[in-house]
Design a protein around this motif. Sequence first.
Motif, short mmCIF file in Angstrom:
data_model
loop_
_atom_site.label_atom_id
_atom_site.label_comp_id
_atom_site.label_asym_id
_atom_site.label_seq_id
_atom_site.Cartn_x
_atom_site.Cartn_y
_atom_site.Cartn_z
N ARG A 125 0.86 -1.18 0.00
CA ARG A 125 0.00 0.00 0.00
C ARG A 125 0.89 1.23 0.00
O ARG A 125 1.63 1.48 0.96
CB ARG A 125 -0.94 0.00 1.22
N CYS A 126 0.83 1.99 -1.06
CA CYS A 126 1.71 3.16 -1.18
C CYS A 126 1.22 4.07 -2.30
O CYS A 126 0.42 3.67 -3.16
CB CYS A 126 3.16 2.75 -1.46
N VAL A 127 1.73 5.33 -2.27
CA VAL A 127 1.50 6.29 -3.35
C VAL A 127 2.85 6.93 -3.67
O VAL A 127 3.51 7.50 -2.79
CB VAL A 127 0.49 7.39 -2.95
N LEU A 128 3.26 6.83 -4.93
CA LEU A 128 4.54 7.36 -5.38
C LEU A 128 4.33 8.43 -6.43
O LEU A 128 3.38 8.37 -7.21
CB LEU A 128 5.41 6.25 -5.99
N ASP A 129 5.23 9.39 -6.46
CA ASP A 129 5.27 10.41 -7.51
C ASP A 129 6.53 10.18 -8.33
O ASP A 129 7.61 9.91 -7.78
CB ASP A 129 5.30 11.80 -6.88
N GLY A 130 6.40 10.26 -9.65
CA GLY A 130 7.57 10.02 -10.49
C GLY A 130 7.30 10.35 -11.94
O GLY A 130 6.42 11.16 -12.26
N GLU A 131 8.06 9.72 -12.82
CA GLU A 131 8.01 10.03 -14.25
C GLU A 131 8.11 8.75 -15.06
O GLU A 131 8.88 7.84 -14.72
CB GLU A 131 9.19 10.95 -14.61
N LEU A 132 7.32 8.68 -16.12
CA LEU A 132 7.44 7.61 -17.10
C LEU A 132 8.37 8.07 -18.21
O LEU A 132 8.21 9.17 -18.75
CB LEU A 132 6.07 7.25 -17.69
N VAL A 133 9.33 7.24 -18.57
CA VAL A 133 10.28 7.57 -19.63
C VAL A 133 10.48 6.34 -20.51
O VAL A 133 10.23 5.20 -20.09
CB VAL A 133 11.64 8.05 -19.08
N VAL A 134 10.96 6.58 -21.73
CA VAL A 134 11.34 5.50 -22.64
C VAL A 134 12.79 5.70 -23.04
O VAL A 134 13.10 6.62 -23.81
CB VAL A 134 10.45 5.46 -23.90
N PRO A 135 13.71 4.90 -22.51
CA PRO A 135 15.11 4.99 -22.95
C PRO A 135 15.33 4.22 -24.24
O PRO A 135 14.85 3.09 -24.38
CB PRO A 135 15.88 4.35 -21.78
N ARG A 136 16.04 4.85 -25.18
CA ARG A 136 16.39 4.18 -26.43
C ARG A 136 17.78 4.64 -26.82
O ARG A 136 18.07 5.83 -26.83
CB ARG A 136 15.40 4.51 -27.54
N GLY A 137 18.65 3.69 -27.17
CA GLY A 137 20.01 4.04 -27.55
C GLY A 137 20.72 4.69 -26.38
O GLY A 137 20.76 4.15 -25.28
N ASP A 138 21.26 5.89 -26.61
CA ASP A 138 22.01 6.57 -25.56
C ASP A 138 21.24 7.72 -24.93
O ASP A 138 21.81 8.63 -24.35
CB ASP A 138 23.35 7.09 -26.10
N GLY A 139 19.91 7.71 -25.05
CA GLY A 139 19.14 8.79 -24.47
C GLY A 139 17.68 8.43 -24.29
O GLY A 139 17.25 7.29 -24.55
N LEU A 140 16.90 9.40 -23.83
CA LEU A 140 15.47 9.24 -23.68
C LEU A 140 14.78 9.65 -24.97
O LEU A 140 15.18 10.62 -25.61
CB LEU A 140 14.95 10.09 -22.52
N ASP A 141 13.72 8.95 -25.33
CA ASP A 141 13.01 9.21 -26.58
C ASP A 141 11.59 9.66 -26.24
O ASP A 141 10.70 8.83 -26.03
CB ASP A 141 12.99 7.94 -27.44
#
Length: 359
Positions: free
Chosen positions: A73-89
Amino acid sequence: MDLPLTPPVDPMLAKLARELPTGDLLYEPKWDGFRCLVFRDGDELLLQSRNGKPLDRYFPELQAPLRAQLPPRCVLDGELVVPRGDGLDFDALSERIHPAESRVRTLAEATPARFVAFDLLALGDDDLTSTPFVDRREVLERTLRDVVPPLHLTPATRDPATAADWFTRFEGAGLDGVIAKPLGDRYQPGKRALAKIKQQRTADVVVGGFRWHKDGQGVGSLLLGLHDAEGRLRHIGVASSFSAARRAQLVDELEPHRATTDAELAEHPWSDGAGTAGSPRPPSRWNSGKDTSWVPLRIGLVAEVAYEQLQGDRLRHGARFHRWRPDRDPNSCRYDQLEAPPPAELTDLFAAGSEPASS
Protein backbone atom coordinates in the motif's frame (compact mmCIF):
# COMPACT_ATOMS: atom_id res chain seq x y z
CA MET A 1 -8.78 1.78 -3.07
CA ASP A 2 -8.35 2.17 0.69
CA LEU A 3 -5.33 4.48 0.87
CA PRO A 4 -4.52 7.61 2.92
CA LEU A 5 -4.71 9.55 -0.37
CA THR A 6 -7.56 9.08 -2.81
CA PRO A 7 -6.86 9.55 -6.54
CA PRO A 8 -6.75 11.82 -8.37
CA VAL A 9 -4.07 13.86 -6.60
CA ASP A 10 -2.63 16.98 -8.24
CA PRO A 11 1.17 16.61 -8.43
CA MET A 12 3.39 19.29 -6.94
CA LEU A 13 4.84 21.49 -9.70
CA ALA A 14 7.89 23.65 -10.35
CA LYS A 15 8.42 27.21 -11.51
CA LEU A 16 11.22 28.25 -13.85
CA ALA A 17 14.44 29.61 -12.34
CA ARG A 18 17.12 31.16 -14.54
CA GLU A 19 19.99 30.18 -12.24
CA LEU A 20 20.68 27.20 -10.02
CA PRO A 21 19.46 28.16 -6.52
CA THR A 22 21.46 27.30 -3.42
CA GLY A 23 20.50 26.66 0.16
CA ASP A 24 18.85 23.81 2.04
CA LEU A 25 17.92 22.00 -1.16
CA LEU A 26 18.03 18.59 -2.79
CA TYR A 27 18.75 18.54 -6.53
CA GLU A 28 17.46 15.95 -8.99
CA PRO A 29 17.73 15.54 -12.77
CA LYS A 30 14.59 16.80 -14.52
CA TRP A 31 13.22 13.84 -16.42
CA ASP A 32 11.69 14.59 -19.83
CA GLY A 33 8.77 12.18 -19.78
CA PHE A 34 5.19 11.86 -18.53
CA ARG A 35 4.50 12.80 -14.92
CA CYS A 36 2.95 9.80 -13.21
CA LEU A 37 1.56 9.13 -9.75
CA VAL A 38 1.36 5.44 -8.82
CA PHE A 39 -1.32 4.26 -6.36
CA ARG A 40 -1.10 0.69 -5.07
CA ASP A 41 -3.50 -1.01 -2.71
CA GLY A 42 -2.80 -4.74 -2.79
CA ASP A 43 -3.64 -6.02 -6.25
CA GLU A 44 -5.25 -2.71 -7.20
CA LEU A 45 -2.94 -0.44 -9.17
CA LEU A 46 -3.56 2.97 -10.71
CA LEU A 47 -1.21 5.08 -12.84
CA GLN A 48 -2.36 8.72 -12.87
CA SER A 49 -1.22 11.42 -15.30
CA ARG A 50 -0.42 15.00 -14.36
CA ASN A 51 -3.95 16.07 -15.29
CA GLY A 52 -5.61 13.29 -13.29
CA LYS A 53 -6.28 10.87 -16.15
CA PRO A 54 -5.55 7.12 -15.86
CA LEU A 55 -2.51 5.87 -17.78
CA ASP A 56 -2.77 2.17 -16.95
CA ARG A 57 -4.04 0.91 -20.30
CA TYR A 58 -1.19 2.56 -22.21
CA PHE A 59 1.62 0.96 -20.17
CA PRO A 60 0.62 -2.67 -19.49
CA GLU A 61 4.27 -3.76 -19.24
CA LEU A 62 4.61 -1.90 -15.92
CA GLN A 63 1.74 -3.62 -14.12
CA ALA A 64 3.62 -6.75 -13.01
CA PRO A 65 6.92 -5.03 -12.03
CA LEU A 66 5.10 -2.40 -9.96
CA ARG A 67 3.08 -5.04 -8.11
CA ALA A 68 6.17 -7.18 -7.56
CA GLN A 69 8.47 -4.43 -6.27
CA LEU A 70 6.35 -1.78 -4.54
CA PRO A 71 5.04 -2.01 -0.97
CA PRO A 72 1.49 -3.43 -0.76
CA ARG A 73 0.00 0.00 0.00
CA CYS A 74 1.71 3.16 -1.18
CA VAL A 75 1.50 6.29 -3.35
CA LEU A 76 4.54 7.36 -5.38
CA ASP A 77 5.27 10.41 -7.51
CA GLY A 78 7.57 10.02 -10.49
CA GLU A 79 8.01 10.03 -14.25
CA LEU A 80 7.44 7.61 -17.10
CA VAL A 81 10.28 7.57 -19.63
CA VAL A 82 11.34 5.50 -22.64
CA PRO A 83 15.11 4.99 -22.95
CA ARG A 84 16.39 4.18 -26.43
CA GLY A 85 20.01 4.04 -27.55
CA ASP A 86 22.01 6.57 -25.56
CA GLY A 87 19.14 8.79 -24.47
CA LEU A 88 15.47 9.24 -23.68
CA ASP A 89 13.01 9.21 -26.58
CA PHE A 90 10.06 11.50 -25.86
CA ASP A 91 8.55 10.91 -29.31
CA ALA A 92 8.47 7.15 -28.67
CA LEU A 93 6.86 7.83 -25.29
CA SER A 94 4.20 10.05 -26.89
CA GLU A 95 3.36 7.33 -29.38
CA ARG A 96 2.43 5.06 -26.49
CA ILE A 97 -0.82 7.03 -26.05
CA HIS A 98 -2.81 5.18 -28.70
CA PRO A 99 -6.52 4.28 -28.82
CA ALA A 100 -6.04 0.80 -30.33
CA GLU A 101 -5.32 -1.93 -27.77
CA SER A 102 -3.42 -4.01 -30.33
CA ARG A 103 -1.12 -1.07 -31.03
CA VAL A 104 -0.64 -0.45 -27.31
CA ARG A 105 0.50 -4.07 -26.86
CA THR A 106 2.87 -3.86 -29.81
CA LEU A 107 4.46 -0.65 -28.55
CA ALA A 108 4.73 -2.04 -25.02
CA GLU A 109 7.08 -4.67 -26.43
CA ALA A 110 8.89 -2.42 -28.93
CA THR A 111 9.41 0.65 -26.70
CA PRO A 112 8.85 -0.41 -23.08
CA ALA A 113 8.60 2.36 -20.53
CA ARG A 114 10.28 2.75 -17.17
CA PHE A 115 9.11 4.43 -14.00
CA VAL A 116 11.51 6.76 -12.17
CA ALA A 117 10.35 7.54 -8.62
CA PHE A 118 11.24 10.81 -6.89
CA ASP A 119 8.76 11.18 -4.02
CA LEU A 120 6.71 9.07 -1.62
CA LEU A 121 3.32 10.48 -0.66
CA ALA A 122 1.86 7.61 1.35
CA LEU A 123 3.05 4.34 2.83
CA GLY A 124 0.73 1.88 4.51
CA ASP A 125 -1.74 3.89 6.60
CA ASP A 126 0.53 6.97 6.73
CA ASP A 127 -0.13 10.12 4.69
CA LEU A 128 3.34 11.58 4.20
CA THR A 129 2.34 14.79 2.38
CA SER A 130 2.79 16.86 5.57
CA THR A 131 6.18 15.27 6.28
CA PRO A 132 9.27 17.37 5.35
CA PHE A 133 10.78 16.31 2.04
CA VAL A 134 14.10 15.35 3.65
CA ASP A 135 12.24 12.69 5.66
CA ARG A 136 10.11 11.56 2.71
CA ARG A 137 13.29 11.12 0.69
CA GLU A 138 14.89 8.97 3.38
CA VAL A 139 11.83 6.72 3.53
CA LEU A 140 11.74 6.59 -0.27
CA GLU A 141 15.37 5.46 -0.40
CA ARG A 142 14.74 2.69 2.13
CA THR A 143 11.56 1.63 0.38
CA LEU A 144 13.10 1.40 -3.09
CA ARG A 145 16.67 0.37 -2.25
CA ASP A 146 16.26 -3.05 -3.91
CA VAL A 147 14.25 -2.10 -7.01
CA VAL A 148 15.45 -3.19 -10.43
CA PRO A 149 14.47 -2.02 -13.94
CA PRO A 150 11.96 -1.01 -15.09
CA LEU A 151 11.67 0.74 -11.71
CA HIS A 152 14.27 3.31 -10.68
CA LEU A 153 15.00 5.75 -7.87
CA THR A 154 16.05 9.11 -9.23
CA PRO A 155 19.59 10.26 -8.39
CA ALA A 156 19.71 13.15 -5.91
CA THR A 157 22.37 15.36 -4.34
CA ARG A 158 22.73 18.30 -1.98
CA ASP A 159 25.88 19.47 -3.76
CA PRO A 160 25.24 22.41 -6.16
CA ALA A 161 28.43 21.56 -8.08
CA THR A 162 27.14 18.05 -8.77
CA ALA A 163 23.78 19.48 -9.82
CA ALA A 164 25.54 21.91 -12.19
CA ASP A 165 27.46 19.00 -13.67
CA TRP A 166 24.22 17.09 -14.22
CA PHE A 167 22.69 20.15 -15.86
CA THR A 168 25.38 20.05 -18.56
CA ARG A 169 26.30 16.40 -18.81
CA PHE A 170 22.89 14.72 -18.67
CA GLU A 171 21.30 16.96 -21.29
CA GLY A 172 22.66 14.92 -24.16
CA ALA A 173 20.84 11.91 -22.74
CA GLY A 174 17.51 13.66 -23.17
CA LEU A 175 17.02 15.09 -19.69
CA ASP A 176 15.43 18.49 -19.39
CA GLY A 177 17.47 20.26 -16.72
CA VAL A 178 17.59 20.12 -12.92
CA ILE A 179 14.91 20.31 -10.20
CA ALA A 180 15.69 21.96 -6.84
CA LYS A 181 13.53 20.86 -3.89
CA PRO A 182 13.51 22.52 -0.44
CA LEU A 183 14.34 19.84 2.12
CA GLY A 184 11.97 21.18 4.75
CA ASP A 185 8.87 21.53 2.58
CA ARG A 186 5.74 19.40 2.79
CA TYR A 187 4.19 18.04 -0.41
CA GLN A 188 1.92 20.72 -1.86
CA PRO A 189 -0.47 19.30 -4.48
CA GLY A 190 -0.93 21.59 -7.46
CA LYS A 191 1.43 24.26 -6.12
CA ARG A 192 4.56 25.46 -7.94
CA ALA A 193 6.74 25.09 -4.87
CA LEU A 194 9.81 23.63 -6.61
CA ALA A 195 12.36 25.24 -8.91
CA LYS A 196 13.29 23.95 -12.36
CA ILE A 197 16.40 25.09 -14.17
CA LYS A 198 16.27 24.41 -17.91
CA GLN A 199 18.70 24.91 -20.77
CA GLN A 200 18.37 28.25 -22.58
CA ARG A 201 19.98 28.95 -25.97
CA THR A 202 19.51 31.15 -29.02
CA ALA A 203 19.64 30.40 -32.73
CA ASP A 204 19.15 32.29 -35.99
CA VAL A 205 16.34 30.64 -37.96
CA VAL A 206 14.43 31.14 -41.20
CA VAL A 207 10.81 32.24 -40.78
CA GLY A 208 8.99 30.38 -43.56
CA GLY A 209 5.40 31.10 -42.62
CA PHE A 210 2.98 31.90 -39.83
CA ARG A 211 -0.32 30.85 -38.34
CA TRP A 212 -3.12 33.17 -37.30
CA HIS A 213 -3.95 33.37 -33.62
CA LYS A 214 -6.85 31.16 -32.54
CA ASP A 215 -9.04 34.23 -31.92
CA GLY A 216 -8.33 35.49 -35.44
CA GLN A 217 -6.67 38.63 -34.12
CA GLY A 218 -3.06 38.81 -35.22
CA VAL A 219 -0.25 36.32 -35.68
CA GLY A 220 -0.34 33.34 -33.35
CA SER A 221 2.95 31.66 -34.20
CA LEU A 222 5.91 31.86 -36.58
CA LEU A 223 6.99 28.73 -38.45
CA LEU A 224 10.73 28.23 -38.12
CA GLY A 225 13.22 26.43 -40.34
CA LEU A 226 16.87 25.43 -40.59
CA HIS A 227 18.86 24.11 -43.53
CA ASP A 228 20.21 20.59 -43.26
CA ALA A 229 23.52 19.32 -44.65
CA GLU A 230 21.94 18.88 -48.10
CA GLY A 231 20.66 22.45 -48.13
CA ARG A 232 16.98 21.57 -47.60
CA LEU A 233 14.98 23.93 -45.39
CA ARG A 234 13.50 21.76 -42.65
CA HIS A 235 10.59 22.88 -40.48
CA ILE A 236 11.85 22.66 -36.87
CA GLY A 237 9.00 24.14 -34.83
CA VAL A 238 7.34 27.44 -33.95
CA ALA A 239 7.82 30.63 -31.98
CA SER A 240 4.68 31.73 -30.15
CA SER A 241 3.35 33.24 -26.89
CA PHE A 242 3.17 36.80 -28.24
CA SER A 243 1.26 39.55 -26.46
CA ALA A 244 -1.89 40.88 -28.13
CA ALA A 245 -0.07 44.05 -29.13
CA ARG A 246 2.86 42.13 -30.62
CA ARG A 247 0.52 39.82 -32.55
CA ALA A 248 -0.99 42.87 -34.24
CA GLN A 249 2.45 44.35 -35.01
CA LEU A 250 3.57 41.11 -36.64
CA VAL A 251 0.69 41.27 -39.12
CA ASP A 252 2.11 44.51 -40.52
CA GLU A 253 5.72 43.32 -40.36
CA LEU A 254 4.98 40.08 -42.25
CA GLU A 255 2.55 41.46 -44.85
CA PRO A 256 5.27 42.54 -47.37
CA HIS A 257 6.81 39.06 -47.19
CA ARG A 258 3.73 36.94 -47.86
CA ALA A 259 4.00 34.53 -50.78
CA THR A 260 0.90 35.15 -52.89
CA THR A 261 1.56 34.34 -56.54
CA ASP A 262 1.33 30.84 -57.98
CA ALA A 263 5.06 30.90 -58.72
CA GLU A 264 5.95 31.92 -55.15
CA LEU A 265 3.73 29.24 -53.69
CA ALA A 266 5.11 26.56 -55.99
CA GLU A 267 8.70 27.54 -55.16
CA HIS A 268 8.18 27.53 -51.41
CA PRO A 269 10.24 24.69 -49.86
CA TRP A 270 7.27 23.63 -47.76
CA SER A 271 4.75 23.73 -50.61
CA ASP A 272 2.71 20.64 -51.34
CA GLY A 273 3.61 21.03 -55.02
CA ALA A 274 0.06 21.85 -56.12
CA GLY A 275 0.38 25.61 -55.94
CA THR A 276 -0.89 25.82 -52.38
CA ALA A 277 0.99 25.56 -49.14
CA GLY A 278 0.71 22.32 -47.21
CA SER A 279 1.26 21.93 -43.49
CA PRO A 280 4.93 21.50 -42.54
CA ARG A 281 3.79 18.87 -40.05
CA PRO A 282 0.65 16.72 -40.03
CA PRO A 283 -1.89 17.43 -37.30
CA SER A 284 -1.08 15.88 -33.94
CA ARG A 285 -3.46 13.30 -32.49
CA TRP A 286 -3.09 15.17 -29.20
CA ASN A 287 -4.94 18.11 -30.81
CA SER A 288 -6.89 16.46 -33.60
CA GLY A 289 -9.31 19.39 -33.81
CA LYS A 290 -6.64 22.05 -33.98
CA ASP A 291 -6.43 24.21 -37.10
CA THR A 292 -2.99 23.59 -38.64
CA SER A 293 -3.44 25.82 -41.71
CA TRP A 294 -0.69 28.37 -42.24
CA VAL A 295 0.35 31.30 -44.40
CA PRO A 296 3.57 30.93 -46.45
CA LEU A 297 6.22 33.66 -46.53
CA ARG A 298 8.85 34.25 -49.16
CA ILE A 299 12.13 32.85 -47.91
CA GLY A 300 14.17 35.82 -46.72
CA LEU A 301 13.25 36.61 -43.13
CA VAL A 302 15.65 35.55 -40.39
CA ALA A 303 14.85 35.75 -36.67
CA GLU A 304 16.83 35.13 -33.51
CA VAL A 305 14.90 32.87 -31.14
CA ALA A 306 15.52 31.35 -27.73
CA TYR A 307 15.09 27.60 -27.45
CA GLU A 308 15.59 24.98 -24.79
CA GLN A 309 16.28 21.64 -26.41
CA LEU A 310 16.63 20.02 -29.81
CA GLN A 311 15.14 16.54 -30.09
CA GLY A 312 16.06 14.85 -33.32
CA ASP A 313 15.60 17.46 -36.04
CA ARG A 314 12.97 19.53 -34.22
CA LEU A 315 12.67 21.80 -31.21
CA ARG A 316 11.33 19.91 -28.20
CA HIS A 317 9.36 22.98 -27.02
CA GLY A 318 8.16 26.17 -28.65
CA ALA A 319 10.79 28.88 -29.15
CA ARG A 320 10.58 32.51 -28.05
CA PHE A 321 11.07 35.31 -30.55
CA HIS A 322 13.88 37.75 -29.69
CA ARG A 323 14.42 39.96 -32.73
CA TRP A 324 14.66 40.11 -36.49
CA ARG A 325 18.11 39.58 -38.03
CA PRO A 326 18.13 41.51 -41.36
CA ASP A 327 21.92 41.08 -41.42
CA ARG A 328 21.70 37.31 -41.77
CA ASP A 329 21.43 35.34 -45.03
CA PRO A 330 18.72 32.66 -44.74
CA ASN A 331 21.09 30.15 -46.35
CA SER A 332 23.44 30.57 -43.39
CA CYS A 333 20.78 29.33 -40.95
CA ARG A 334 21.84 25.71 -40.58
CA TYR A 335 21.63 22.95 -38.01
CA ASP A 336 25.37 23.12 -37.39
CA GLN A 337 24.93 26.38 -35.39
CA LEU A 338 23.03 24.55 -32.66
CA GLU A 339 24.78 23.28 -29.57
CA ALA A 340 24.84 19.49 -29.41
CA PRO A 341 26.50 18.36 -26.16
CA PRO A 342 27.89 14.83 -26.18
CA PRO A 343 25.28 12.45 -24.79
CA ALA A 344 25.75 10.99 -21.34
CA GLU A 345 25.43 7.24 -21.12
CA LEU A 346 21.86 6.66 -20.09
CA THR A 347 22.70 3.25 -18.69
CA ASP A 348 25.16 4.93 -16.32
CA LEU A 349 22.52 7.43 -15.28
CA PHE A 350 19.99 4.72 -14.47
CA ALA A 351 22.62 2.76 -12.59
CA ALA A 352 23.92 5.82 -10.69
CA GLY A 353 23.30 5.61 -6.98
CA SER A 354 21.67 8.49 -5.14
CA GLU A 355 23.42 10.28 -2.37
CA PRO A 356 21.49 10.03 0.88
CA ALA A 357 19.46 13.14 1.58
CA SER A 358 21.44 13.59 4.79
CA SER A 359 24.77 13.89 2.91
